[in-house]
Motif scaffolding. Structure first.
Motif, PDB file in Angstrom:
ATOM      1  N   MET A   1     -15.456   1.782  -2.788  1.00  0.00           N
ATOM      2  CA  MET A   1     -14.576   2.300  -1.755  1.00  0.00           C
ATOM      3  C   MET A   1     -13.630   3.313  -2.388  1.00  0.00           C
ATOM      4  SD  MET A   1     -12.231   0.271   0.995  1.00  0.00           S
ATOM      5  CE  MET A   1     -13.585   0.084   2.116  1.00  0.00           C
ATOM      6  N   THR A   2     -13.419   4.417  -1.704  1.00  0.00           N
ATOM      7  CA  THR A   2     -12.511   5.450  -2.195  1.00  0.00           C
ATOM      8  C   THR A   2     -11.198   5.401  -1.431  1.00  0.00           C
ATOM      9  OG1 THR A   2     -13.236   7.122  -0.603  1.00  0.00           O
ATOM     10  CG2 THR A   2     -14.506   6.949  -2.664  1.00  0.00           C
ATOM     11  N   ASP A   3     -10.223   6.161  -1.916  1.00  0.00           N
ATOM     12  CA  ASP A   3      -8.933   6.227  -1.234  1.00  0.00           C
ATOM     13  C   ASP A   3      -9.102   6.702   0.205  1.00  0.00           C
ATOM     14  OD1 ASP A   3      -7.618   5.378  -3.471  1.00  0.00           O
ATOM     15  OD2 ASP A   3      -6.875   7.345  -4.039  1.00  0.00           O
ATOM     16  N   ASP A   4     -10.018   7.644   0.417  1.00  0.00           N
ATOM     17  CA  ASP A   4     -10.224   8.170   1.763  1.00  0.00           C
ATOM     18  C   ASP A   4     -10.720   7.105   2.736  1.00  0.00           C
ATOM     19  OD1 ASP A   4      -9.364  10.679   1.028  1.00  0.00           O
ATOM     20  OD2 ASP A   4     -11.385  11.422   0.617  1.00  0.00           O
ATOM     21  N   ASP A   5     -11.390   6.095   2.222  1.00  0.00           N
ATOM     22  CA  ASP A   5     -11.875   5.019   3.081  1.00  0.00           C
ATOM     23  C   ASP A   5     -10.726   4.200   3.658  1.00  0.00           C
ATOM     24  OD1 ASP A   5     -14.524   5.712   2.594  1.00  0.00           O
ATOM     25  OD2 ASP A   5     -14.646   4.380   0.864  1.00  0.00           O
ATOM     26  N   LEU A   6      -9.584   4.240   3.013  1.00  0.00           N
ATOM     27  CA  LEU A   6      -8.434   3.466   3.472  1.00  0.00           C
ATOM     28  C   LEU A   6      -7.632   4.189   4.540  1.00  0.00           C
ATOM     29  CD1 LEU A   6      -7.117   2.163   0.038  1.00  0.00           C
ATOM     30  CD2 LEU A   6      -8.432   0.902   1.729  1.00  0.00           C
ATOM     31  N   LEU A   7      -7.809   5.500   4.622  1.00  0.00           N
ATOM     32  CA  LEU A   7      -7.008   6.294   5.537  1.00  0.00           C
ATOM     33  C   LEU A   7      -7.739   6.499   6.852  1.00  0.00           C
ATOM     34  CD1 LEU A   7      -5.834   9.040   3.035  1.00  0.00           C
ATOM     35  CD2 LEU A   7      -4.563   7.044   3.802  1.00  0.00           C
ATOM     36  N   GLU A  35      -1.853   0.944  -1.948  1.00  0.00           N
ATOM     37  CA  GLU A  35      -1.788   2.357  -1.569  1.00  0.00           C
ATOM     38  C   GLU A  35      -0.385   2.716  -1.089  1.00  0.00           C
ATOM     39  OE1 GLU A  35      -3.326   6.264  -0.993  1.00  0.00           O
ATOM     40  OE2 GLU A  35      -3.834   4.560  -2.260  1.00  0.00           O
ATOM     41  N   ILE A  36       0.259   1.822  -0.361  1.00  0.00           N
ATOM     42  CA  ILE A  36       1.636   2.057   0.073  1.00  0.00           C
ATOM     43  C   ILE A  36       2.553   2.194  -1.133  1.00  0.00           C
ATOM     44  CG2 ILE A  36       3.636   0.977   1.197  1.00  0.00           C
ATOM     45  CD1 ILE A  36       1.568  -0.165   3.252  1.00  0.00           C
ATOM     46  N   ILE A  37       2.400   1.321  -2.105  1.00  0.00           N
ATOM     47  CA  ILE A  37       3.215   1.378  -3.321  1.00  0.00           C
ATOM     48  C   ILE A  37       2.970   2.690  -4.060  1.00  0.00           C
ATOM     49  CG2 ILE A  37       3.511   0.353  -5.626  1.00  0.00           C
ATOM     50  CD1 ILE A  37       3.011  -2.398  -4.207  1.00  0.00           C
ATOM     51  N   ARG A  38       1.714   3.104  -4.126  1.00  0.00           N
ATOM     52  CA  ARG A  38       1.371   4.361  -4.798  1.00  0.00           C
ATOM     53  C   ARG A  38       2.008   5.539  -4.064  1.00  0.00           C
ATOM     54  NH1 ARG A  38      -3.104   8.150  -5.584  1.00  0.00           N
ATOM     55  NH2 ARG A  38      -3.923   7.673  -3.528  1.00  0.00           N
ATOM     56  N   CYS A  39       1.969   5.534  -2.742  1.00  0.00           N
ATOM     57  CA  CYS A  39       2.585   6.599  -1.950  1.00  0.00           C
ATOM     58  C   CYS A  39       4.103   6.617  -2.127  1.00  0.00           C
ATOM     59  CB  CYS A  39       2.236   6.435  -0.478  1.00  0.00           C
ATOM     60  SG  CYS A  39       0.526   6.809  -0.067  1.00  0.00           S
ATOM     61  N   GLU A  40       4.704   5.436  -2.113  1.00  0.00           N
ATOM     62  CA  GLU A  40       6.153   5.363  -2.298  1.00  0.00           C
ATOM     63  C   GLU A  40       6.555   5.888  -3.676  1.00  0.00           C
ATOM     64  OE1 GLU A  40       7.205   1.628   0.682  1.00  0.00           O
ATOM     65  OE2 GLU A  40       6.749   1.201  -1.425  1.00  0.00           O
ATOM     66  N   GLY A  41       5.772   5.593  -4.689  1.00  0.00           N
ATOM     67  CA  GLY A  41       6.041   6.117  -6.030  1.00  0.00           C
ATOM     68  C   GLY A  41       5.950   7.629  -6.072  1.00  0.00           C
ATOM     69  N   LYS A  42       4.970   8.180  -5.376  1.00  0.00           N
ATOM     70  CA  LYS A  42       4.803   9.636  -5.331  1.00  0.00           C
ATOM     71  C   LYS A  42       5.966  10.280  -4.593  1.00  0.00           C
ATOM     72  CE  LYS A  42       2.018  11.666  -6.915  1.00  0.00           C
ATOM     73  NZ  LYS A  42       1.997  12.358  -8.222  1.00  0.00           N
TER      74      LYS A  42
END
Length: 60
Positions: A1-7, A35-42
């Protein structure tokens, strides 16, 4: 599964969660939280970069 699969795709119908097992749903929740944690970090990183640029160039 890729990141795009989550969106979700824009204007896409919600996922049919009935087809997933409990374990698959729990795994999906874990991946989405990661993914939320990764987005918040960015966001934090980008805000710091923007603040640094604004301080250097005098913007407020």
């Amino acid at each position: 599964m890729t990141d795009d699969d989550l969106l979700p795709k824009e204007n896409a119908k919600p996922y049919d969660l009935d087809i997933y097992s409990i374990e698959e749903l729990e795994d999906r929740i874990i991946r989405l939280k990661e993914e939320i944690i990764r987005c918040e970090g960015k966001i934090v990183s980008k805000k710091a970069s923007l603040d640094a640029a604004n301080a250097l160039f005098g913007k407020k």
